[in-house]
Design a protein around this motif. Sequence first.
Motif, PDB file in Angstrom:
ATOM      1  N   LEU A  90       1.108  -1.406  -0.078  1.00  0.00           N
ATOM      2  CA  LEU A  90      -0.084  -0.407   0.036  1.00  0.00           C
ATOM      3  C   LEU A  90       1.069   1.042   0.427  1.00  0.00           C
ATOM      4  O   LEU A  90       0.228   2.259  -0.170  1.00  0.00           O
ATOM      5  N   LEU A  91       1.943   1.082   0.448  1.00  0.00           N
ATOM      6  CA  LEU A  91       2.538   2.075   1.056  1.00  0.00           C
ATOM      7  C   LEU A  91       3.847   2.536  -0.432  1.00  0.00           C
ATOM      8  O   LEU A  91       3.607   3.904  -0.894  1.00  0.00           O
ATOM      9  N   GLN A  92       3.490   1.484  -1.213  1.00  0.00           N
ATOM     10  CA  GLN A  92       4.327   1.617  -2.616  1.00  0.00           C
ATOM     11  C   GLN A  92       3.043   2.212  -3.169  1.00  0.00           C
ATOM     12  O   GLN A  92       3.567   3.389  -4.068  1.00  0.00           O
ATOM     13  N   VAL A  93       2.143   1.941  -3.585  1.00  0.00           N
ATOM     14  CA  VAL A  93       0.714   2.560  -4.513  1.00  0.00           C
ATOM     15  C   VAL A  93       0.659   3.850  -4.093  1.00  0.00           C
ATOM     16  O   VAL A  93       0.232   4.748  -5.058  1.00  0.00           O
ATOM     17  N   GLU A  94       0.671   4.547  -3.006  1.00  0.00           N
ATOM     18  CA  GLU A  94       0.570   5.741  -2.332  1.00  0.00           C
ATOM     19  C   GLU A  94       1.663   6.978  -2.738  1.00  0.00           C
ATOM     20  O   GLU A  94       1.500   7.261  -3.349  1.00  0.00           O
ATOM     21  N   LEU A  95       3.158   5.957  -3.013  1.00  0.00           N
ATOM     22  CA  LEU A  95       4.245   6.936  -3.043  1.00  0.00           C
ATOM     23  C   LEU A  95       4.344   7.198  -4.822  1.00  0.00           C
ATOM     24  O   LEU A  95       4.325   8.237  -5.545  1.00  0.00           O
ATOM     25  N   ASP A  96       4.213   5.785  -5.084  1.00  0.00           N
ATOM     26  CA  ASP A  96       4.190   5.731  -6.930  1.00  0.00           C
ATOM     27  C   ASP A  96       3.235   4.420  -7.571  1.00  0.00           C
ATOM     28  O   ASP A  96       3.241   3.628  -7.733  1.00  0.00           O
TER      29      ASP A  96
END
Length: 550
Positions: free
Chosen positions: A422-428
Motif C-alpha cells: 500500500l505504501l508503494q502504491v501511495e508513493l508511485d
Amino acid sequence: MELTTWGLRPVPDGGSVLLSCGARAADRDVDETVLGASWAETRHVLRAALPPFALLTRLDGGVRVSTDELGLRHVYYGRNDRLSLASTSAGAAAARLGRGLDEHAVAVQSLLGWQLGDRTLFREVLKLPAGASAVVDGDGVRVERDADADADGSRHPSMSLAEAVPAAAHLLRTSLSRYLDDHPDAVLQLTGGLDSRILLSAVPPSRRRGLRTLTLGEPTEVDVQIASRPSREQGMSHEVISVRGLQDLSPHEAYESCVRAARRVECMADPLAFAAVSFAEAQIGQGPRLAGLGGEFARGFYHLGRAPRVPVSRAAAAGLASWRMFPNEAAEPGALDPDFRRWSRAVTVDDIFGHLRETGLDLFAATDEFYLAQRVQRWAGVTATAVCISRPVVTPMLDARFISIARALRPADKSSARFLGLLQVELDEELAAVPMDGRPAPVTYARPGVRGTVAGARTSATKLVRKARQRLTGSPRPPVGGAVLAAKVVEHWWAHPDALAPARRCGFVREEWLDRLVSRELEAAPSTVALLVNLVTALDDGLPAGPDHR
C-alpha cells in the motif's frame, strides 16, 4: 588513561568526534558543530539520528562512546583484572584483554552466521546495547542508557493502515527530498526488490532525472534488469557493478581478501560475502549512499501468510529457527564436532526463545521485534559498521519515526507485505505495477483480490519449498560471489594446509573432516568456509582457543 584513535584527529578534553562518515538527524546532517554543550543536549540530537553512527566524547579523566538508537554501529567494551576499555574493534579488545573465543558465540554463529544479544565471538567482550553509552574512567567501564529508552514495541499505540500509509509516505518523501537537497550526489542502492523501490518512489519524479542508482550483479540477471527499467525510463544514471573479476584472483589473493574482510566484520559475519561486495565496490567512487535496509521489519519478515495470535514457546522458537534462520548460513553439520553440534543447536534455540520471550509480545509481533533488535542490529549492523567509516550511509526505513509507524500496526497488516504494498502504491502507483525479482508487482500485495491472493500463495509456496530443500539438504544459498571465493579459499588450503592449524586446535571442527578437505576428498559449502575463515582469522591474530564445552 590511554586513547588510541587509529588515524582520527586528536580529540581535546570536552570535544567529540563521530566514529562514522557523518550522521543524519531531523532532516539535517549531524557533525560536532550541532551537538549540544551538555550531554543531555547532545543525547537529544543523537536520539533522532539515523543509524549507523557512533560518537566519542573526551571527558575529564575518561571517555564516553555512544551508539545509535538501533545499535547498528557496533561498539564493544570489556574488562579484566588490570584494565577496562571500550573499542570499535572486538578483536582488538579481545587481544588487549587476553580473551579467546567464546564457545557459546561460536555455537550460535555456526548455525546463524551472526551473533545474538550482546555477545561477540570473543569471551567477555560485549557489544554495547542500542542507544547506550560506554563510559571508561578511573572507576572502570560502565554502560549508561536513558531511563526512557524503548527497546521493544510493547508501549506503542496502534495505528490503522489508513493512518499509517499516508504518514509513512509523507515521512519518506520529506526525508528523501531534504537529503537530496543536501547531497545531490547521493547514490541509491537499487535492487529488484520492494524496499529500494519504495525509496525510489519516495523521490519526487522531478528529482529522479540524473539520480545515481547502483545495482550489484550482472547485466543479464533478472534483478539487474528490473532495477534498470525505471532507471532507463526516468533518466537516472544507473551503474551496475559486478563480481565477475573474482574469477581472475589467485587462490592466495582470494584468501587474503577474505581474511581482510573477516577482520573488518570482526569475524562475526560472512567474510566471503563482504569480500565479494568490497571487490565490486572498489570499481566505483564512494559517496553518500541511500540504502533500503529495514523494510523487512515493516512487512512481517518471518510471517508465512496471515499472522494469527500465537504465544511464544520454545517449540515455536525451535520451528522458527529451523525453517527461517538455520537454513540461511549454517555450517554443514559434518564439519563440526558431533557433541559441539548437538550442544550448539540447544543453546542457540534457547537464546532465540529467550529474546522472543523478552519482548512480552505474541509470536508474530515478537519475531518482528527479534528481526529488528537482533538480525538487523547484529547481522546487518556488523557489515554497516564496516562500511560506515568509508562512506556516509543513510537508512530512511530505519528512521525511528518510520519504525514507530511499523510497530503501531497489527502483524496481520504487515504480513504478506500488505503495508509496504500500500505504501508503494501511495508513493508511485506506476512503479507499483512493475513486477519484482521472482515476485509479483507490489500492487498485488496492496490490493490482493483473487489474482493477488493466488500470486501471493504461489510466492509463499515457492519460499516454503526452497526452505524445505535447504533444510533437507543442509545447503544454504551462497551470497553473490560466495561460491567462487569459497572454491579459491579451499584451493589455497590445499596448497597451505598448515593455515588450518588454528581450526584444528579450537575443538569445534572435526579434524577428520579437515583432513579430507585438504586431501581433496570432499567439497566445503561456502557457509562452512566462511565459518572456518572467521575462526582461523580470529585465532591467527594471537588469541587463545576457547574452553572445551564438554
